[in-house]
Motif scaffolding. Sequence first.
Motif, short mmCIF file in Angstrom:
data_model
loop_
_atom_site.label_atom_id
_atom_site.label_comp_id
_atom_site.label_asym_id
_atom_site.label_seq_id
_atom_site.Cartn_x
_atom_site.Cartn_y
_atom_site.Cartn_z
N THR A 180 0.99 -1.20 0.14
CA THR A 180 -0.03 0.03 -0.02
C THR A 180 1.08 1.24 0.06
O THR A 180 2.11 1.32 0.48
CB THR A 180 -0.87 0.05 1.31
OG1 THR A 180 -0.01 -0.06 2.49
CG2 THR A 180 -1.88 -1.10 1.27
N TRP A 181 0.39 2.38 -0.60
CA TRP A 181 1.02 3.55 -0.77
C TRP A 181 0.29 4.70 0.23
O TRP A 181 -1.05 4.66 0.17
CB TRP A 181 1.00 3.91 -2.16
CG TRP A 181 1.96 3.13 -2.89
CD1 TRP A 181 2.64 2.19 -2.74
CD2 TRP A 181 1.78 3.38 -4.36
NE1 TRP A 181 3.27 1.71 -3.75
CE2 TRP A 181 2.78 2.49 -4.90
CE3 TRP A 181 1.42 4.40 -5.48
CZ2 TRP A 181 3.16 2.27 -6.32
CZ3 TRP A 181 1.93 4.17 -6.77
CH2 TRP A 181 2.66 3.16 -6.92
N MET B 145 -4.77 6.55 1.47
CA MET B 145 -3.83 5.52 1.23
C MET B 145 -4.50 4.82 -0.21
O MET B 145 -5.75 5.16 -0.29
CB MET B 145 -4.29 4.48 2.34
CG MET B 145 -3.45 4.56 3.44
SD MET B 145 -1.78 4.26 3.62
CE MET B 145 -2.12 2.52 4.21
N LEU B 146 -3.62 4.04 -0.83
CA LEU B 146 -4.19 3.32 -2.08
C LEU B 146 -3.25 1.97 -2.35
O LEU B 146 -2.10 2.01 -1.60
CB LEU B 146 -3.93 4.36 -3.44
CG LEU B 146 -2.54 4.69 -3.60
CD1 LEU B 146 -2.46 4.85 -5.27
CD2 LEU B 146 -2.13 5.96 -2.91
N ASP B 147 -3.97 0.98 -2.75
CA ASP B 147 -3.20 0.16 -2.98
C ASP B 147 -2.45 -0.01 -4.27
O ASP B 147 -2.82 -1.04 -5.28
CB ASP B 147 -4.37 -1.42 -3.27
CG ASP B 147 -5.09 -1.53 -1.77
OD1 ASP B 147 -4.51 -1.12 -0.72
OD2 ASP B 147 -6.51 -1.69 -1.95
N GLY B 148 -1.40 0.57 -4.11
CA GLY B 148 -0.48 0.61 -5.48
C GLY B 148 -0.99 1.33 -6.54
O GLY B 148 -2.06 1.97 -6.69
N ALA C 242 -4.73 2.93 -8.18
CA ALA C 242 -5.63 2.23 -7.25
C ALA C 242 -6.26 3.50 -6.84
O ALA C 242 -5.85 4.65 -6.96
CB ALA C 242 -5.23 1.51 -6.13
N TYR D 226 -5.92 -4.00 7.86
CA TYR D 226 -4.93 -2.99 7.51
C TYR D 226 -3.72 -3.60 6.91
O TYR D 226 -3.18 -4.55 7.62
CB TYR D 226 -4.65 -2.25 8.92
CG TYR D 226 -3.52 -1.16 8.89
CD1 TYR D 226 -3.81 0.00 8.30
CD2 TYR D 226 -2.41 -1.54 9.47
CE1 TYR D 226 -2.75 1.02 8.12
CE2 TYR D 226 -1.29 -0.42 9.56
CZ TYR D 226 -1.47 0.55 8.88
OH TYR D 226 -0.50 1.35 8.82
N ARG D 227 -3.08 -3.04 6.08
CA ARG D 227 -1.47 -3.25 5.81
C ARG D 227 -0.65 -1.92 5.77
O ARG D 227 -1.18 -1.05 5.04
CB ARG D 227 -1.64 -3.76 4.36
CG ARG D 227 -2.01 -5.03 4.14
CD ARG D 227 -1.86 -5.64 2.73
NE ARG D 227 -2.74 -4.94 1.86
CZ ARG D 227 -2.52 -4.81 0.52
NH1 ARG D 227 -1.50 -5.39 -0.05
NH2 ARG D 227 -3.18 -4.11 -0.14
N PRO E 117 1.75 1.22 4.99
CA PRO E 117 2.20 1.53 3.79
C PRO E 117 3.67 1.20 3.25
O PRO E 117 4.68 1.14 4.44
CB PRO E 117 2.28 3.00 3.72
CG PRO E 117 2.16 3.39 5.07
CD PRO E 117 1.49 2.27 5.85
#
Length: 330
Positions: free
Chosen positions: A11-12, A26-29, A32, A67-68, A70
Amino acid sequence: MSTLSKPDTGTWLVADIGGSNARFGMLDGKGAEIRHVKKLAVADYANPSQAAQAYLDELAASMGTAYRPPSKAAFAIATAVTGDRAELTNSPWILSRTEVEAKLKLDSLLVLNDFEALALSLPRLQASQLKVSAPLPAPHGKLAVIGPGTGLGVASVVQTRHGWIALAGEGGHVTLAAADDFESALLAHVRKQFSHVSGERLLSGIGLPLLHQAIAAMSGSPAAVLSTERIVEYGLDGSDAVCRQTLDVFCALLGSVAGNLALVLGASAVYIGGGIVPRFGDYFFQSRFRERFESKGRLRSYMENIPSAVITDTLAALTGAAVALEQHDM
Protein backbone atom coordinates in the motif's frame (compact mmCIF):
# COMPACT_ATOMS: atom_id res chain seq x y z
CA MET A 1 6.89 -0.23 -16.03
CA SER A 2 10.17 -1.77 -17.12
CA THR A 3 10.21 -5.56 -17.53
CA LEU A 4 13.17 -5.57 -15.13
CA SER A 5 11.11 -3.95 -12.37
CA LYS A 6 9.03 -5.79 -9.86
CA PRO A 7 5.45 -4.56 -9.43
CA ASP A 8 4.71 -2.92 -6.11
CA THR A 9 2.18 -4.99 -4.18
CA GLY A 10 2.17 -2.93 -0.98
CA THR A 11 0.00 0.00 0.00
CA TRP A 12 1.02 3.59 -0.61
CA LEU A 13 0.54 6.57 1.70
CA VAL A 14 -0.04 10.00 0.13
CA ALA A 15 -0.19 13.35 1.87
CA ASP A 16 -0.88 16.97 0.94
CA ILE A 17 0.64 19.15 3.65
CA GLY A 18 -0.18 22.86 3.66
CA GLY A 19 0.27 25.65 6.13
CA SER A 20 -2.99 24.95 7.99
CA ASN A 21 -4.02 21.39 7.19
CA ALA A 22 -2.49 18.05 6.26
CA ARG A 23 -4.54 15.60 4.21
CA PHE A 24 -3.68 11.90 4.16
CA GLY A 25 -4.92 9.01 2.06
CA MET A 26 -4.01 5.40 1.22
CA LEU A 27 -4.12 3.42 -2.01
CA ASP A 28 -3.29 -0.13 -3.04
CA GLY A 29 -0.47 0.69 -5.43
CA LYS A 30 -0.39 2.03 -8.98
CA GLY A 31 -3.69 3.12 -10.49
CA ALA A 32 -5.73 2.32 -7.37
CA GLU A 33 -8.35 4.60 -5.85
CA ILE A 34 -7.23 6.83 -2.97
CA ARG A 35 -9.26 5.89 0.10
CA HIS A 36 -9.48 6.62 3.82
CA VAL A 37 -8.85 10.34 3.28
CA LYS A 38 -8.56 12.36 6.46
CA LYS A 39 -7.72 16.01 7.15
CA LEU A 40 -5.65 16.87 10.23
CA ALA A 41 -4.90 20.34 11.60
CA VAL A 42 -1.19 21.17 11.42
CA ALA A 43 -1.42 23.01 14.76
CA ASP A 44 -2.42 19.77 16.53
CA TYR A 45 0.87 17.98 15.80
CA ALA A 46 4.55 18.72 16.34
CA ASN A 47 5.73 17.53 12.93
CA PRO A 48 4.69 15.60 9.80
CA SER A 49 5.78 12.18 11.08
CA GLN A 50 3.68 12.59 14.23
CA ALA A 51 0.61 13.54 12.19
CA ALA A 52 1.17 10.69 9.72
CA GLN A 53 1.60 8.19 12.55
CA ALA A 54 -1.62 9.40 14.19
CA TYR A 55 -3.43 8.91 10.87
CA LEU A 56 -2.00 5.42 10.40
CA ASP A 57 -2.73 4.39 14.00
CA GLU A 58 -6.37 5.44 13.65
CA LEU A 59 -6.64 3.66 10.31
CA ALA A 60 -5.11 0.46 11.73
CA ALA A 61 -7.56 0.54 14.64
CA SER A 62 -10.57 0.97 12.34
CA MET A 63 -9.50 -1.62 9.72
CA GLY A 64 -8.30 -4.32 12.10
CA THR A 65 -6.74 -7.33 10.37
CA ALA A 66 -7.42 -5.80 6.93
CA TYR A 67 -4.88 -3.05 7.60
CA ARG A 68 -1.57 -3.19 5.77
CA PRO A 69 1.11 -0.61 6.62
CA PRO A 70 2.34 1.47 3.68
CA SER A 71 5.54 0.44 1.94
CA LYS A 72 5.94 3.73 0.07
CA ALA A 73 4.76 7.29 0.54
CA ALA A 74 4.68 10.63 -1.23
CA PHE A 75 4.36 13.83 0.78
CA ALA A 76 3.46 17.02 -1.10
CA ILE A 77 4.57 19.94 1.07
CA ALA A 78 4.03 23.70 0.89
CA THR A 79 7.63 24.78 0.38
CA ALA A 80 10.54 24.40 -2.00
CA VAL A 81 12.09 20.93 -1.86
CA THR A 82 15.87 21.10 -2.24
CA GLY A 83 17.29 18.43 0.06
CA ASP A 84 16.54 16.10 2.94
CA ARG A 85 15.37 18.84 5.31
CA ALA A 86 12.55 21.24 4.45
CA GLU A 87 10.96 24.03 6.49
CA LEU A 88 7.37 24.69 5.49
CA THR A 89 6.89 28.29 4.41
CA ASN A 90 3.75 29.12 6.41
CA SER A 91 3.94 26.45 9.11
CA PRO A 92 6.17 25.60 12.08
CA TRP A 93 6.65 22.09 10.73
CA ILE A 94 10.07 20.89 9.60
CA LEU A 95 10.28 17.74 7.49
CA SER A 96 13.28 15.45 7.21
CA ARG A 97 12.77 12.82 4.55
CA THR A 98 15.10 10.28 6.16
CA GLU A 99 13.56 10.83 9.59
CA VAL A 100 9.98 10.36 8.39
CA GLU A 101 11.01 7.36 6.32
CA ALA A 102 12.55 5.73 9.39
CA LYS A 103 9.77 6.58 11.83
CA LEU A 104 7.05 5.27 9.52
CA LYS A 105 9.16 2.24 8.51
CA LEU A 106 8.83 3.02 4.80
CA ASP A 107 10.84 1.47 2.01
CA SER A 108 10.92 4.90 0.41
CA LEU A 109 9.46 8.38 0.83
CA LEU A 110 9.10 10.82 -2.06
CA VAL A 111 8.89 14.50 -1.07
CA LEU A 112 7.68 17.07 -3.59
CA ASN A 113 6.24 20.58 -3.62
CA ASP A 114 2.49 20.67 -3.03
CA PHE A 115 1.79 22.57 -6.25
CA GLU A 116 4.04 20.22 -8.17
CA ALA A 117 1.64 17.50 -7.00
CA LEU A 118 -1.40 19.60 -7.88
CA ALA A 119 0.05 20.22 -11.34
CA LEU A 120 0.50 16.47 -11.87
CA SER A 121 -3.21 16.01 -11.17
CA LEU A 122 -4.34 18.47 -13.87
CA PRO A 123 -4.44 16.07 -16.87
CA ARG A 124 -6.58 13.64 -14.82
CA LEU A 125 -9.14 16.11 -13.48
CA GLN A 126 -12.76 15.37 -14.37
CA ALA A 127 -15.57 17.86 -14.98
CA SER A 128 -16.98 17.12 -11.51
CA GLN A 129 -13.75 18.42 -9.96
CA LEU A 130 -13.83 21.76 -11.77
CA LYS A 131 -15.91 24.90 -12.15
CA VAL A 132 -15.58 26.62 -15.52
CA SER A 133 -17.17 29.50 -17.38
CA ALA A 134 -16.59 27.84 -20.78
CA PRO A 135 -15.81 24.27 -21.88
CA LEU A 136 -12.21 23.13 -21.50
CA PRO A 137 -10.43 21.38 -24.37
CA ALA A 138 -8.68 18.06 -23.75
CA PRO A 139 -5.46 18.65 -21.76
CA HIS A 140 -2.55 19.32 -24.10
CA GLY A 141 0.73 21.18 -24.36
CA LYS A 142 1.46 23.05 -21.14
CA LEU A 143 -0.93 23.52 -18.23
CA ALA A 144 -0.44 26.03 -15.41
CA VAL A 145 -1.90 26.17 -11.92
CA ILE A 146 -1.91 29.02 -9.42
CA GLY A 147 -3.60 28.80 -6.07
CA PRO A 148 -4.22 31.13 -3.15
CA GLY A 149 -4.40 29.04 0.01
CA THR A 150 -2.52 29.76 3.21
CA GLY A 151 0.20 30.92 0.79
CA LEU A 152 0.25 31.28 -3.01
CA GLY A 153 1.34 28.23 -5.00
CA VAL A 154 2.38 28.11 -8.64
CA ALA A 155 3.42 25.18 -10.86
CA SER A 156 2.89 23.65 -14.29
CA VAL A 157 3.01 20.43 -16.28
CA VAL A 158 4.38 19.86 -19.77
CA GLN A 159 3.18 17.11 -22.11
CA THR A 160 6.04 15.01 -23.50
CA ARG A 161 6.29 11.70 -25.33
CA HIS A 162 7.17 10.16 -21.97
CA GLY A 163 4.05 11.55 -20.27
CA TRP A 164 3.30 14.68 -18.27
CA ILE A 165 6.30 16.23 -16.50
CA ALA A 166 5.81 18.67 -13.62
CA LEU A 167 7.73 21.93 -13.32
CA ALA A 168 7.93 23.10 -9.71
CA GLY A 169 8.90 26.59 -8.58
CA GLU A 170 8.23 29.39 -6.14
CA GLY A 171 6.23 31.62 -8.46
CA GLY A 172 4.02 32.83 -5.63
CA HIS A 173 6.89 35.03 -4.49
CA VAL A 174 7.28 37.01 -7.72
CA THR A 175 6.98 40.77 -7.33
CA LEU A 176 3.38 41.97 -7.54
CA ALA A 177 2.85 44.61 -10.22
CA ALA A 178 0.23 47.36 -10.44
CA ALA A 179 -2.00 47.76 -13.50
CA ASP A 180 -3.60 51.12 -12.64
CA ASP A 181 -3.15 54.17 -10.40
CA PHE A 182 -5.17 52.70 -7.55
CA GLU A 183 -3.03 49.58 -7.43
CA SER A 184 0.13 51.69 -7.63
CA ALA A 185 -1.00 53.60 -4.56
CA LEU A 186 -2.04 50.36 -2.86
CA LEU A 187 1.36 48.72 -3.39
CA ALA A 188 3.14 51.90 -2.29
CA HIS A 189 1.13 51.79 0.92
CA VAL A 190 1.98 48.13 1.58
CA ARG A 191 5.67 48.79 0.82
CA LYS A 192 5.77 51.05 3.88
CA GLN A 193 5.51 47.83 5.87
CA PHE A 194 7.16 45.32 3.52
CA SER A 195 10.02 46.26 1.20
CA HIS A 196 9.11 43.43 -1.20
CA VAL A 197 5.43 42.97 -2.02
CA SER A 198 5.11 39.54 -3.59
CA GLY A 199 2.02 37.88 -4.99
CA GLU A 200 1.73 35.83 -1.82
CA ARG A 201 1.91 38.95 0.35
CA LEU A 202 -1.60 39.92 -0.75
CA LEU A 203 -3.04 36.98 -2.70
CA SER A 204 -3.27 34.35 0.01
CA GLY A 205 -4.93 33.47 3.29
CA ILE A 206 -2.18 35.28 5.16
CA GLY A 207 -2.38 38.17 2.69
CA LEU A 208 -6.11 38.94 2.54
CA PRO A 209 -6.19 40.63 5.98
CA LEU A 210 -3.26 42.83 4.93
CA LEU A 211 -4.98 43.69 1.64
CA HIS A 212 -8.18 44.50 3.54
CA GLN A 213 -6.39 46.80 5.97
CA ALA A 214 -4.52 48.58 3.18
CA ILE A 215 -7.71 49.23 1.22
CA ALA A 216 -9.45 50.48 4.37
CA ALA A 217 -6.57 52.84 5.15
CA MET A 218 -6.56 54.20 1.60
CA SER A 219 -10.29 54.89 1.80
CA GLY A 220 -9.76 56.97 4.93
CA SER A 221 -12.02 54.76 7.03
CA PRO A 222 -9.86 52.27 8.95
CA ALA A 223 -11.71 49.00 9.49
CA ALA A 224 -11.54 46.37 12.20
CA VAL A 225 -8.91 43.68 11.72
CA LEU A 226 -10.74 40.69 10.24
CA SER A 227 -9.74 37.12 9.48
CA THR A 228 -9.65 35.81 5.94
CA GLU A 229 -12.84 33.83 6.63
CA ARG A 230 -14.75 36.95 7.76
CA ILE A 231 -13.45 39.06 4.86
CA VAL A 232 -14.67 36.44 2.38
CA GLU A 233 -18.02 36.05 4.18
CA TYR A 234 -18.76 39.78 4.45
CA GLY A 235 -17.48 40.46 0.95
CA LEU A 236 -19.66 37.81 -0.66
CA ASP A 237 -22.85 38.72 1.18
CA GLY A 238 -22.26 42.43 0.54
CA SER A 239 -22.61 43.40 4.20
CA ASP A 240 -19.28 45.27 4.26
CA ALA A 241 -18.18 47.58 1.46
CA VAL A 242 -14.47 47.38 2.28
CA CYS A 243 -14.58 43.59 2.31
CA ARG A 244 -16.39 43.61 -1.03
CA GLN A 245 -13.75 45.91 -2.51
CA THR A 246 -11.04 43.67 -1.05
CA LEU A 247 -12.41 40.66 -2.93
CA ASP A 248 -12.72 42.74 -6.10
CA VAL A 249 -9.08 43.87 -5.93
CA PHE A 250 -7.98 40.35 -4.96
CA CYS A 251 -9.59 38.83 -8.07
CA ALA A 252 -8.21 41.57 -10.31
CA LEU A 253 -4.64 41.17 -9.04
CA LEU A 254 -4.92 37.39 -9.28
CA GLY A 255 -6.07 37.77 -12.88
CA SER A 256 -2.98 39.81 -13.71
CA VAL A 257 -0.61 37.31 -12.09
CA ALA A 258 -2.36 34.31 -13.68
CA GLY A 259 -2.21 36.01 -17.08
CA ASN A 260 1.51 36.65 -16.65
CA LEU A 261 1.97 32.97 -15.80
CA ALA A 262 0.12 31.94 -18.94
CA LEU A 263 2.31 34.21 -21.07
CA VAL A 264 5.60 33.09 -19.53
CA LEU A 265 4.73 29.40 -19.86
CA GLY A 266 2.77 29.51 -23.10
CA ALA A 267 0.01 27.61 -21.31
CA SER A 268 -2.93 26.09 -23.12
CA ALA A 269 -5.05 26.45 -19.94
CA VAL A 270 -4.70 27.93 -16.45
CA TYR A 271 -6.22 26.33 -13.37
CA ILE A 272 -6.96 28.08 -10.08
CA GLY A 273 -6.30 25.90 -7.03
CA GLY A 274 -5.99 26.55 -3.33
CA GLY A 275 -8.70 26.82 -0.71
CA ILE A 276 -9.83 30.45 -1.14
CA VAL A 277 -11.19 30.94 -4.67
CA PRO A 278 -13.53 27.89 -4.60
CA ARG A 279 -15.38 29.64 -1.76
CA PHE A 280 -16.21 32.56 -4.07
CA GLY A 281 -18.61 30.51 -6.20
CA ASP A 282 -20.17 32.39 -9.11
CA TYR A 283 -18.81 35.70 -7.81
CA PHE A 284 -15.36 34.77 -9.10
CA PHE A 285 -16.64 34.37 -12.66
CA GLN A 286 -18.36 37.76 -12.41
CA SER A 287 -15.25 39.46 -11.02
CA ARG A 288 -12.48 41.25 -12.91
CA PHE A 289 -10.32 38.12 -12.99
CA ARG A 290 -10.81 37.34 -16.70
CA GLU A 291 -10.74 41.01 -17.69
CA ARG A 292 -7.33 41.39 -16.09
CA PHE A 293 -6.16 37.94 -17.23
CA GLU A 294 -6.79 38.94 -20.85
CA SER A 295 -5.64 42.56 -20.51
CA LYS A 296 -2.19 42.11 -22.06
CA GLY A 297 -2.21 44.82 -24.71
CA ARG A 298 -1.43 43.53 -28.21
CA LEU A 299 -1.79 39.94 -26.99
CA ARG A 300 -5.38 40.32 -25.78
CA SER A 301 -6.77 38.09 -28.55
CA TYR A 302 -4.12 35.46 -27.72
CA MET A 303 -5.12 35.54 -24.05
CA GLU A 304 -8.82 35.30 -24.85
CA ASN A 305 -8.18 31.82 -26.24
CA ILE A 306 -6.56 30.51 -23.04
CA PRO A 307 -9.31 29.05 -20.82
CA SER A 308 -9.28 29.11 -17.04
CA ALA A 309 -10.92 26.81 -14.52
CA VAL A 310 -11.31 26.62 -10.75
CA ILE A 311 -10.34 23.35 -9.07
CA THR A 312 -13.14 22.62 -6.60
CA ASP A 313 -11.80 19.26 -5.41
CA THR A 314 -9.62 19.92 -2.35
CA LEU A 315 -8.13 16.41 -2.64
CA ALA A 316 -6.67 16.82 -6.15
CA ALA A 317 -3.10 17.15 -4.84
CA LEU A 318 -3.37 13.67 -3.32
CA THR A 319 -3.97 12.34 -6.83
CA GLY A 320 -0.90 14.24 -7.98
CA ALA A 321 1.17 12.72 -5.17
CA ALA A 322 0.04 9.26 -6.30
CA VAL A 323 1.00 10.15 -9.90
CA ALA A 324 4.45 11.17 -8.66
CA LEU A 325 4.82 7.80 -6.97
CA GLU A 326 3.78 6.04 -10.18
CA GLN A 327 6.40 7.99 -12.14
CA HIS A 328 9.04 7.33 -9.50
CA ASP A 329 8.19 3.61 -9.59
CA MET A 330 8.62 3.26 -13.37
